[in-house]
Design an enzyme around this catalytic site. Sequence first.
Site, PDB file in Angstrom:
ATOM      1  N   LYS A  52       0.841  -1.208   0.000  1.00 42.08           N
ATOM      2  CA  LYS A  52       0.000   0.000   0.000  1.00 42.08           C
ATOM      3  C   LYS A  52       0.873   1.254   0.000  1.00 42.08           C
ATOM      4  O   LYS A  52       0.588   2.226  -0.697  1.00 42.08           O
ATOM      5  CB  LYS A  52      -0.953  -0.022   1.210  1.00 42.08           C
ATOM      6  CG  LYS A  52      -2.083  -1.042   1.044  1.00 42.08           C
ATOM      7  CD  LYS A  52      -2.798  -1.365   2.345  1.00 42.08           C
ATOM      8  CE  LYS A  52      -3.786  -2.511   2.133  1.00 42.08           C
ATOM      9  NZ  LYS A  52      -4.401  -3.009   3.352  1.00 42.08           N
ATOM     10  N   GLN A  96      -5.215  -1.769   9.242  1.00 41.59           N
ATOM     11  CA  GLN A  96      -4.927  -3.083   8.661  1.00 41.59           C
ATOM     12  C   GLN A  96      -5.495  -4.203   9.531  1.00 41.59           C
ATOM     13  O   GLN A  96      -5.241  -4.249  10.736  1.00 41.59           O
ATOM     14  CB  GLN A  96      -3.407  -3.254   8.489  1.00 41.59           C
ATOM     15  CG  GLN A  96      -2.986  -4.558   7.857  1.00 41.59           C
ATOM     16  CD  GLN A  96      -3.472  -4.705   6.424  1.00 41.59           C
ATOM     17  OE1 GLN A  96      -3.443  -3.768   5.639  1.00 41.59           O
ATOM     18  NE2 GLN A  96      -3.927  -5.896   6.083  1.00 41.59           N
ATOM     19  N   ASP A 119     -11.291   1.911   3.072  1.00 42.01           N
ATOM     20  CA  ASP A 119     -11.470   0.464   2.890  1.00 42.01           C
ATOM     21  C   ASP A 119     -12.920   0.115   2.522  1.00 42.01           C
ATOM     22  O   ASP A 119     -13.200  -0.978   2.042  1.00 42.01           O
ATOM     23  CB  ASP A 119     -11.091  -0.291   4.180  1.00 42.01           C
ATOM     24  CG  ASP A 119      -9.744  -0.994   4.048  1.00 42.01           C
ATOM     25  OD1 ASP A 119      -9.341  -1.309   2.911  1.00 42.01           O
ATOM     26  OD2 ASP A 119      -9.099  -1.228   5.082  1.00 42.01           O
TER      27      ASP A 119
END
Length: 278
Positions: A52, A96, A119
């Site tokens: 990322k 995460q 997300d």
Amino acid sequence: MALLIDGKKISAEIKDELKEIVAKKKAEGKEITLAVIQVGNDKASSVYVGNKKKACEYIGVNSLAYELPEETTEEELLSIVKELNERSDVHGILVQLPLPKHICEDKVLLAINPDKDVDGFHPVSVGRLWIGEEGYESCTPAGVIQLLKRSGIEIAGKECVVIGRSNIVGKPMAAMLLRENGTVTVCHSRTKNLAEVTKRADILVVAIGKPKFITAEYVKEGAVVIDVGIHRNEDNKLCGDVDFDSVEPIASAITPVPGGVGPMTIAMLMCNVVKSNA
């Protein structure tokens, strides 16, 4: 022979498009910043976070890394999320997963400002998707839609079957296919006569979490097969939920594992990040 849908190539095209958009925003004085929080040092998570960061660097987005020790408390993590919510110079927040067992994932995801939820996991983001409002989309299913569209595969009017009903892939996948005017069936562990249902599919999306589970007997001749799964087989080689060797000869198009859906997830995350400072 099936068309091999190349996720590496398509994700690279998307990132190049985003790079141009970011450059134009910078020329207008608009910077974009993504905050990435990782708790603990799970190896797979570290790889994802590293990818990322590289993607952010490539398209020209700033990234803030919060690498927290395993023993970080839920309160400490929520405090960081709150601070990032309030910072006007931070446009996207990503926590995460998985988190250590002593931290409630739902509580943390719920704490993220939905307008920074790149997300697409917050209930507000999910609700926006289902009622057709603009918002952040769950990255993996959004990547599947782009794979289909950019490979010239029509979704409208097609019989679409999704195997799996997870909140991260199966459910949002169904919503996105519906939005594209597909006729959608969702299968799961309680589905009876699974092969009868999947053999109706013009587009079959497999996110079942079982290596090589879907063989030729589940697939209609000429179907498009999208394999979301990723596993290590007995030889430690990557494989998906689909038995590629038996399905590829009868499919009209298929995604490989690796190199299919996987690269698209980060590309679509970057789309959400760029959208975060629209």
